[in-house]
Design an enzyme around this catalytic site. Sequence first.
Site, mmCIF file in Angstrom:
data_model
loop_
_atom_site.group_PDB
_atom_site.id
_atom_site.type_symbol
_atom_site.label_atom_id
_atom_site.label_comp_id
_atom_site.label_asym_id
_atom_site.label_seq_id
_atom_site.Cartn_x
_atom_site.Cartn_y
_atom_site.Cartn_z
ATOM 1 N N HIS A 20 -32.827 1.116 8.916
ATOM 2 C CA HIS A 20 -33.941 0.474 8.340
ATOM 3 C C HIS A 20 -35.198 0.420 9.363
ATOM 4 C CE1 HIS A 20 -33.361 -3.486 9.996
ATOM 5 N NE2 HIS A 20 -31.979 -3.282 9.501
ATOM 6 N N GLU B 87 -25.437 -4.541 5.339
ATOM 7 C CA GLU B 87 -25.204 -5.048 6.813
ATOM 8 C C GLU B 87 -23.872 -5.919 6.876
ATOM 9 O OE1 GLU B 87 -24.865 -4.470 9.697
ATOM 10 O OE2 GLU B 87 -26.705 -4.761 10.773
#
Length: 181
Positions: free
Chosen positions: A8, A80
Amino acid sequence: MKLYIARHGLTDWNVQHRAQGRSDIPLNDVGIKQAQELYMKIKDIKFNAVYASPLKRAAKTAEIATDGQYKILFDARLMERSFGEFEGQEVNDWVALTGYDIGDLKLNANIGNIEPVKNVLARTKSVLNDIKSKHMDDDKILIVAHGQVVRGLHHNITGYTDDTNWWSVKYGNAEVREYCF
């Protein structure tokens, strides 16, 4: 099959060296620009599928990087790694903070409720196995996720042992790499 794995774009917590983990932190202005630059790098690739973590920073990166041309398949296994009690804290040295190397593949402890690295490897392997079962050998797949998750994907694709250096793989924000899978 070709996998294009991207991390990201930048967030304020990246800049502040804070452990983001499962905290749903959005991209900052630089991260949005990085996602736009990622689009320019991959715009000519015709993907058969796009997978992403449902956390805002990865979801928005995937949306911008594909210019809304694909239905994004959100998968919670691409979220994550949880940093438990340490989420939101500034981290420059995990060993100093926790007393151990959270990237040690021989350990399977969750001190401070940090998700063990072996769990990250198991769930990223599960994602890869599902992708392999759902797609053809000549397909092109984009995956947008997070720093620890892209490490897990990388190590599952390239192979690892208990002595593998987890930290040897570093992805910059909005960096993409191609893998034959």
